[in-house]
Scaffold this motif. Sequence first.
Motif, PDB file in Angstrom:
ATOM      1  N   PRO A  33       0.807  -1.226   0.000  1.00 48.82           N
ATOM      2  CA  PRO A  33       0.000   0.000   0.000  1.00 48.82           C
ATOM      3  C   PRO A  33       0.840   1.276   0.000  1.00 48.82           C
ATOM      4  O   PRO A  33       0.357   2.336  -0.392  1.00 48.82           O
ATOM      5  CB  PRO A  33      -0.847  -0.110   1.264  1.00 48.82           C
ATOM      6  CG  PRO A  33      -0.203  -1.148   2.100  1.00 48.82           C
ATOM      7  CD  PRO A  33       0.572  -2.040   1.189  1.00 48.82           C
ATOM      8  N   GLY A  34       2.100   1.167   0.391  1.00 51.74           N
ATOM      9  CA  GLY A  34       2.990   2.323   0.369  1.00 51.74           C
ATOM     10  C   GLY A  34       3.335   2.784  -1.044  1.00 51.74           C
ATOM     11  O   GLY A  34       3.862   3.877  -1.232  1.00 51.74           O
ATOM     12  N   LYS A  35       2.999   1.960  -2.046  1.00 50.49           N
ATOM     13  CA  LYS A  35       3.261   2.336  -3.439  1.00 50.49           C
ATOM     14  C   LYS A  35       2.181   3.260  -3.996  1.00 50.49           C
ATOM     15  O   LYS A  35       2.312   3.784  -5.091  1.00 50.49           O
ATOM     16  CB  LYS A  35       3.378   1.086  -4.313  1.00 50.49           C
ATOM     17  CG  LYS A  35       4.587   0.250  -3.969  1.00 50.49           C
ATOM     18  CD  LYS A  35       4.762  -0.894  -4.931  1.00 50.49           C
ATOM     19  CE  LYS A  35       5.953  -1.713  -4.526  1.00 50.49           C
ATOM     20  NZ  LYS A  35       7.042  -1.651  -5.445  1.00 50.49           N
ATOM     21  N   PHE A  36       1.083   3.423  -3.251  1.00 54.39           N
ATOM     22  CA  PHE A  36      -0.032   4.270  -3.689  1.00 54.39           C
ATOM     23  C   PHE A  36       0.030   5.598  -2.933  1.00 54.39           C
ATOM     24  O   PHE A  36       0.189   5.618  -1.716  1.00 54.39           O
ATOM     25  CB  PHE A  36      -1.370   3.583  -3.415  1.00 54.39           C
ATOM     26  CG  PHE A  36      -1.511   2.230  -4.069  1.00 54.39           C
ATOM     27  CD1 PHE A  36      -1.191   2.042  -5.404  1.00 54.39           C
ATOM     28  CD2 PHE A  36      -1.967   1.146  -3.346  1.00 54.39           C
ATOM     29  CE1 PHE A  36      -1.331   0.798  -6.007  1.00 54.39           C
ATOM     30  CE2 PHE A  36      -2.124  -0.106  -3.937  1.00 54.39           C
ATOM     31  CZ  PHE A  36      -1.796  -0.281  -5.269  1.00 54.39           C
ATOM     32  N   HIS A  37      -0.145   6.696  -3.679  1.00 56.48           N
ATOM     33  CA  HIS A  37      -0.023   8.033  -3.085  1.00 56.48           C
ATOM     34  C   HIS A  37      -1.189   8.915  -3.516  1.00 56.48           C
ATOM     35  O   HIS A  37      -1.746   8.742  -4.611  1.00 56.48           O
ATOM     36  CB  HIS A  37       1.302   8.676  -3.512  1.00 56.48           C
ATOM     37  CG  HIS A  37       2.484   7.804  -3.219  1.00 56.48           C
ATOM     38  ND1 HIS A  37       3.001   7.645  -1.962  1.00 56.48           N
ATOM     39  CD2 HIS A  37       3.219   7.004  -4.028  1.00 56.48           C
ATOM     40  CE1 HIS A  37       4.015   6.797  -2.007  1.00 56.48           C
ATOM     41  NE2 HIS A  37       4.163   6.398  -3.258  1.00 56.48           N
ATOM     42  N   HIS A  38      -1.499   9.869  -2.671  1.00 55.05           N
ATOM     43  CA  HIS A  38      -2.615  10.781  -2.931  1.00 55.05           C
ATOM     44  C   HIS A  38      -2.423  11.555  -4.231  1.00 55.05           C
ATOM     45  O   HIS A  38      -3.381  11.771  -4.984  1.00 55.05           O
ATOM     46  CB  HIS A  38      -2.779  11.735  -1.743  1.00 55.05           C
ATOM     47  CG  HIS A  38      -4.098  12.404  -1.689  1.00 55.05           C
ATOM     48  ND1 HIS A  38      -4.296  13.687  -2.135  1.00 55.05           N
ATOM     49  CD2 HIS A  38      -5.302  11.951  -1.265  1.00 55.05           C
ATOM     50  CE1 HIS A  38      -5.560  14.007  -1.965  1.00 55.05           C
ATOM     51  NE2 HIS A  38      -6.203  12.980  -1.434  1.00 55.05           N
ATOM     52  N   GLU A  39      -1.209  11.929  -4.527  1.00 50.45           N
ATOM     53  CA  GLU A  39      -0.938  12.720  -5.733  1.00 50.45           C
ATOM     54  C   GLU A  39      -0.999  11.889  -7.021  1.00 50.45           C
ATOM     55  O   GLU A  39      -0.937  12.434  -8.124  1.00 50.45           O
ATOM     56  CB  GLU A  39       0.399  13.452  -5.623  1.00 50.45           C
ATOM     57  CG  GLU A  39       1.610  12.579  -5.438  1.00 50.45           C
ATOM     58  CD  GLU A  39       1.922  12.228  -3.979  1.00 50.45           C
ATOM     59  OE1 GLU A  39       2.992  11.636  -3.763  1.00 50.45           O
ATOM     60  OE2 GLU A  39       1.114  12.508  -3.082  1.00 50.45           O
ATOM     61  N   ASP A  40      -1.133  10.572  -6.909  1.00 50.50           N
ATOM     62  CA  ASP A  40      -1.202   9.715  -8.093  1.00 50.50           C
ATOM     63  C   ASP A  40      -2.381  10.073  -8.992  1.00 50.50           C
ATOM     64  O   ASP A  40      -2.273   9.984 -10.216  1.00 50.50           O
ATOM     65  CB  ASP A  40      -1.327   8.236  -7.700  1.00 50.50           C
ATOM     66  CG  ASP A  40      -0.068   7.674  -7.071  1.00 50.50           C
ATOM     67  OD1 ASP A  40       1.002   8.319  -7.173  1.00 50.50           O
ATOM     68  OD2 ASP A  40      -0.169   6.585  -6.462  1.00 50.50           O
ATOM     69  N   PHE A  41      -3.507  10.451  -8.410  1.00 51.78           N
ATOM     70  CA  PHE A  41      -4.689  10.722  -9.224  1.00 51.78           C
ATOM     71  C   PHE A  41      -4.395  11.790 -10.272  1.00 51.78           C
ATOM     72  O   PHE A  41      -4.663  11.604 -11.457  1.00 51.78           O
ATOM     73  CB  PHE A  41      -5.886  11.157  -8.360  1.00 51.78           C
ATOM     74  CG  PHE A  41      -7.070  11.557  -9.197  1.00 51.78           C
ATOM     75  CD1 PHE A  41      -7.872  10.588  -9.784  1.00 51.78           C
ATOM     76  CD2 PHE A  41      -7.367  12.893  -9.422  1.00 51.78           C
ATOM     77  CE1 PHE A  41      -8.956  10.948 -10.584  1.00 51.78           C
ATOM     78  CE2 PHE A  41      -8.445  13.264 -10.215  1.00 51.78           C
ATOM     79  CZ  PHE A  41      -9.243  12.285 -10.808  1.00 51.78           C
ATOM     80  N   SER A  42      -3.829  12.893  -9.849  1.00 53.49           N
ATOM     81  CA  SER A  42      -3.531  13.989 -10.777  1.00 53.49           C
ATOM     82  C   SER A  42      -2.542  13.545 -11.849  1.00 53.49           C
ATOM     83  O   SER A  42      -2.740  13.819 -13.038  1.00 53.49           O
ATOM     84  CB  SER A  42      -2.980  15.186  -9.997  1.00 53.49           C
ATOM     85  OG  SER A  42      -2.656  16.230 -10.865  1.00 53.49           O
ATOM     86  N   ALA A  43      -1.511  12.831 -11.448  1.00 53.07           N
ATOM     87  CA  ALA A  43      -0.500  12.377 -12.407  1.00 53.07           C
ATOM     88  C   ALA A  43      -1.068  11.333 -13.361  1.00 53.07           C
ATOM     89  O   ALA A  43      -0.801  11.373 -14.568  1.00 53.07           O
ATOM     90  CB  ALA A  43       0.706  11.809 -11.655  1.00 53.07           C
ATOM     91  N   HIS A  44      -1.869  10.407 -12.854  1.00 55.22           N
ATOM     92  CA  HIS A  44      -2.355   9.293 -13.667  1.00 55.22           C
ATOM     93  C   HIS A  44      -3.518   9.661 -14.583  1.00 55.22           C
ATOM     94  O   HIS A  44      -3.827   8.914 -15.510  1.00 55.22           O
ATOM     95  CB  HIS A  44      -2.749   8.118 -12.778  1.00 55.22           C
ATOM     96  CG  HIS A  44      -1.589   7.512 -12.049  1.00 55.22           C
ATOM     97  ND1 HIS A  44      -1.744   6.540 -11.099  1.00 55.22           N
ATOM     98  CD2 HIS A  44      -0.248   7.743 -12.137  1.00 55.22           C
ATOM     99  CE1 HIS A  44      -0.555   6.200 -10.627  1.00 55.22           C
ATOM    100  NE2 HIS A  44       0.361   6.919 -11.243  1.00 55.22           N
ATOM    101  N   THR A  45      -4.167  10.784 -14.334  1.00 53.75           N
ATOM    102  CA  THR A  45      -5.268  11.207 -15.207  1.00 53.75           C
ATOM    103  C   THR A  45      -4.880  12.372 -16.107  1.00 53.75           C
ATOM    104  O   THR A  45      -5.712  12.861 -16.872  1.00 53.75           O
ATOM    105  CB  THR A  45      -6.513  11.595 -14.382  1.00 53.75           C
ATOM    106  OG1 THR A  45      -6.168  12.658 -13.482  1.00 53.75           O
ATOM    107  CG2 THR A  45      -7.070  10.404 -13.622  1.00 53.75           C
ATOM    108  N   ASN A  46      -3.633  12.786 -16.061  1.00 54.99           N
ATOM    109  CA  ASN A  46      -3.174  13.913 -16.868  1.00 54.99           C
ATOM    110  C   ASN A  46      -3.424  13.636 -18.353  1.00 54.99           C
ATOM    111  O   ASN A  46      -3.012  12.608 -18.879  1.00 54.99           O
ATOM    112  CB  ASN A  46      -1.681  14.156 -16.613  1.00 54.99           C
ATOM    113  CG  ASN A  46      -1.197  15.411 -17.298  1.00 54.99           C
ATOM    114  OD1 ASN A  46      -1.929  16.378 -17.436  1.00 54.99           O
ATOM    115  ND2 ASN A  46       0.048  15.392 -17.727  1.00 54.99           N
ATOM    116  N   GLY A  47      -4.147  14.515 -19.013  1.00 54.10           N
ATOM    117  CA  GLY A  47      -4.438  14.387 -20.437  1.00 54.10           C
ATOM    118  C   GLY A  47      -5.634  13.507 -20.741  1.00 54.10           C
ATOM    119  O   GLY A  47      -5.977  13.313 -21.905  1.00 54.10           O
ATOM    120  N   GLU A  48      -6.262  12.968 -19.722  1.00 53.53           N
ATOM    121  CA  GLU A  48      -7.405  12.077 -19.925  1.00 53.53           C
ATOM    122  C   GLU A  48      -8.720  12.833 -19.718  1.00 53.53           C
ATOM    123  O   GLU A  48      -8.752  13.882 -19.089  1.00 53.53           O
ATOM    124  CB  GLU A  48      -7.325  10.889 -18.959  1.00 53.53           C
ATOM    125  CG  GLU A  48      -6.092  10.042 -19.220  1.00 53.53           C
ATOM    126  CD  GLU A  48      -6.016   8.803 -18.340  1.00 53.53           C
ATOM    127  OE1 GLU A  48      -6.795   8.681 -17.381  1.00 53.53           O
ATOM    128  OE2 GLU A  48      -5.160   7.961 -18.635  1.00 53.53           O
TER     129      GLU A  48
END
Length: 144
Positions: A33-48
Amino acid sequence: MTWTIRPPRAEDQEMLADIYLSVRRQTFVWVDPGKFHHEDFSAHTNGETVFVCEHADGSLAGFLSLWPEDDFIHMLYIRSEFQGRGAGTALLQALPEWPQHKYRLKCLVNNRRAKAFYLSHGFEVTGNGASPEGDYEELSFFPL
Protein backbone atom coordinates in the motif's frame (compact mmCIF):
# COMPACT_ATOMS: atom_id res chain seq x y z
CA MET A 1 -30.75 4.49 -8.35
CA THR A 2 -30.26 7.69 -10.30
CA TRP A 3 -26.74 8.96 -10.91
CA THR A 4 -25.47 12.21 -12.38
CA ILE A 5 -22.48 11.80 -14.66
CA ARG A 6 -20.60 15.03 -15.23
CA PRO A 7 -17.15 16.50 -15.84
CA PRO A 8 -15.02 17.06 -12.74
CA ARG A 9 -15.02 20.44 -11.02
CA ALA A 10 -12.00 22.00 -9.34
CA GLU A 11 -13.54 21.32 -5.94
CA ASP A 12 -13.81 17.57 -6.77
CA GLN A 13 -10.07 17.00 -7.14
CA GLU A 14 -9.37 16.23 -3.48
CA MET A 15 -12.24 13.74 -3.20
CA LEU A 16 -11.34 12.08 -6.51
CA ALA A 17 -7.76 11.63 -5.27
CA ASP A 18 -9.15 10.20 -2.00
CA ILE A 19 -11.34 7.73 -3.92
CA TYR A 20 -8.45 6.66 -6.14
CA LEU A 21 -6.13 6.12 -3.17
CA SER A 22 -8.59 4.34 -0.89
CA VAL A 23 -10.09 2.01 -3.52
CA ARG A 24 -6.65 0.99 -4.75
CA ARG A 25 -5.51 0.20 -1.22
CA GLN A 26 -8.73 -1.75 -0.50
CA THR A 27 -8.72 -3.66 -3.80
CA PHE A 28 -5.09 -4.31 -4.67
CA VAL A 29 -4.23 -6.07 -1.40
CA TRP A 30 -1.38 -7.95 -3.08
CA VAL A 31 0.48 -4.66 -3.72
CA ASP A 32 2.42 -2.82 -1.01
CA PRO A 33 0.00 0.00 0.00
CA GLY A 34 2.99 2.32 0.37
CA LYS A 35 3.26 2.34 -3.44
CA PHE A 36 -0.03 4.27 -3.69
CA HIS A 37 -0.02 8.03 -3.08
CA HIS A 38 -2.62 10.78 -2.93
CA GLU A 39 -0.94 12.72 -5.73
CA ASP A 40 -1.20 9.72 -8.09
CA PHE A 41 -4.69 10.72 -9.22
CA SER A 42 -3.53 13.99 -10.78
CA ALA A 43 -0.50 12.38 -12.41
CA HIS A 44 -2.36 9.29 -13.67
CA THR A 45 -5.27 11.21 -15.21
CA ASN A 46 -3.17 13.91 -16.87
CA GLY A 47 -4.44 14.39 -20.44
CA GLU A 48 -7.41 12.08 -19.92
CA THR A 49 -11.12 12.78 -20.00
CA VAL A 50 -12.58 12.22 -16.54
CA PHE A 51 -16.25 11.45 -15.88
CA VAL A 52 -17.53 11.91 -12.32
CA CYS A 53 -20.42 9.89 -10.90
CA GLU A 54 -22.43 11.86 -8.37
CA HIS A 55 -25.04 10.40 -6.02
CA ALA A 56 -28.40 12.14 -5.55
CA ASP A 57 -27.20 13.46 -2.17
CA GLY A 58 -24.29 15.26 -3.89
CA SER A 59 -21.56 12.89 -2.75
CA LEU A 60 -19.12 11.53 -5.29
CA ALA A 61 -19.53 7.81 -5.87
CA GLY A 62 -16.59 7.39 -8.25
CA PHE A 63 -15.06 8.24 -11.59
CA LEU A 64 -13.96 6.91 -14.95
CA SER A 65 -10.96 8.19 -16.90
CA LEU A 66 -10.68 7.73 -20.64
CA TRP A 67 -7.70 8.13 -22.95
CA PRO A 68 -9.82 9.23 -25.95
CA GLU A 69 -7.14 8.87 -28.65
CA ASP A 70 -7.13 5.09 -28.12
CA ASP A 71 -10.68 4.61 -26.79
CA PHE A 72 -8.92 3.25 -23.71
CA ILE A 73 -10.67 3.19 -20.35
CA HIS A 74 -7.75 3.82 -18.06
CA MET A 75 -9.55 3.80 -14.72
CA LEU A 76 -12.97 3.13 -13.26
CA TYR A 77 -13.07 3.49 -9.47
CA ILE A 78 -16.14 3.40 -7.25
CA ARG A 79 -16.17 4.03 -3.48
CA SER A 80 -16.83 0.78 -1.63
CA GLU A 81 -20.17 1.93 -0.22
CA PHE A 82 -21.47 2.54 -3.75
CA GLN A 83 -20.12 -0.63 -5.40
CA GLY A 84 -22.82 -2.90 -6.78
CA ARG A 85 -25.39 -0.10 -6.93
CA GLY A 86 -25.12 0.91 -10.60
CA ALA A 87 -22.53 3.70 -10.46
CA GLY A 88 -20.02 1.82 -12.63
CA THR A 89 -22.71 0.96 -15.16
CA ALA A 90 -23.78 4.61 -15.30
CA LEU A 91 -20.19 5.65 -16.00
CA LEU A 92 -19.84 3.13 -18.84
CA GLN A 93 -23.14 4.27 -20.33
CA ALA A 94 -21.89 7.87 -20.29
CA LEU A 95 -18.99 7.05 -22.61
CA PRO A 96 -19.25 8.72 -26.02
CA GLU A 97 -21.33 6.61 -28.41
CA TRP A 98 -21.79 3.77 -25.88
CA PRO A 99 -22.65 1.02 -26.86
CA GLN A 100 -22.04 1.65 -30.57
CA HIS A 101 -18.31 2.26 -30.12
CA LYS A 102 -15.37 -0.04 -29.37
CA TYR A 103 -13.55 0.47 -26.06
CA ARG A 104 -10.77 -1.42 -24.36
CA LEU A 105 -9.10 -1.57 -20.97
CA LYS A 106 -6.67 -3.56 -18.88
CA CYS A 107 -7.89 -5.41 -15.81
CA LEU A 108 -5.56 -7.01 -13.28
CA VAL A 109 -6.07 -10.78 -13.14
CA ASN A 110 -6.26 -10.66 -9.33
CA ASN A 111 -9.10 -8.11 -9.54
CA ARG A 112 -11.77 -10.77 -10.08
CA ARG A 113 -14.70 -8.56 -9.10
CA ALA A 114 -13.77 -5.93 -11.69
CA LYS A 115 -13.29 -8.57 -14.38
CA ALA A 116 -16.73 -10.03 -13.62
CA PHE A 117 -18.22 -6.52 -13.86
CA TYR A 118 -16.69 -5.88 -17.28
CA LEU A 119 -17.61 -9.30 -18.65
CA SER A 120 -21.20 -8.77 -17.50
CA HIS A 121 -21.24 -5.53 -19.53
CA GLY A 122 -20.18 -7.19 -22.77
CA PHE A 123 -16.39 -6.92 -22.63
CA GLU A 124 -14.34 -9.87 -23.92
CA VAL A 125 -10.80 -10.95 -23.08
CA THR A 126 -8.63 -10.03 -26.08
CA GLY A 127 -5.09 -10.16 -24.70
CA ASN A 128 -2.85 -10.28 -21.64
CA GLY A 129 0.33 -8.88 -20.21
CA ALA A 130 2.21 -7.97 -17.06
CA SER A 131 2.48 -4.75 -15.06
CA PRO A 132 4.19 -3.73 -11.81
CA GLU A 133 0.88 -4.47 -9.99
CA GLY A 134 0.61 -7.95 -11.51
CA ASP A 135 -0.59 -9.78 -14.59
CA TYR A 136 -3.50 -8.24 -16.48
CA GLU A 137 -5.92 -9.12 -19.22
CA GLU A 138 -6.88 -6.73 -21.97
CA LEU A 139 -10.65 -6.55 -22.29
CA SER A 140 -12.44 -5.11 -25.32
CA PHE A 141 -16.00 -3.99 -25.82
CA PHE A 142 -17.23 -4.44 -29.37
CA PRO A 143 -20.18 -2.39 -30.62
CA LEU A 144 -23.60 -3.97 -30.46
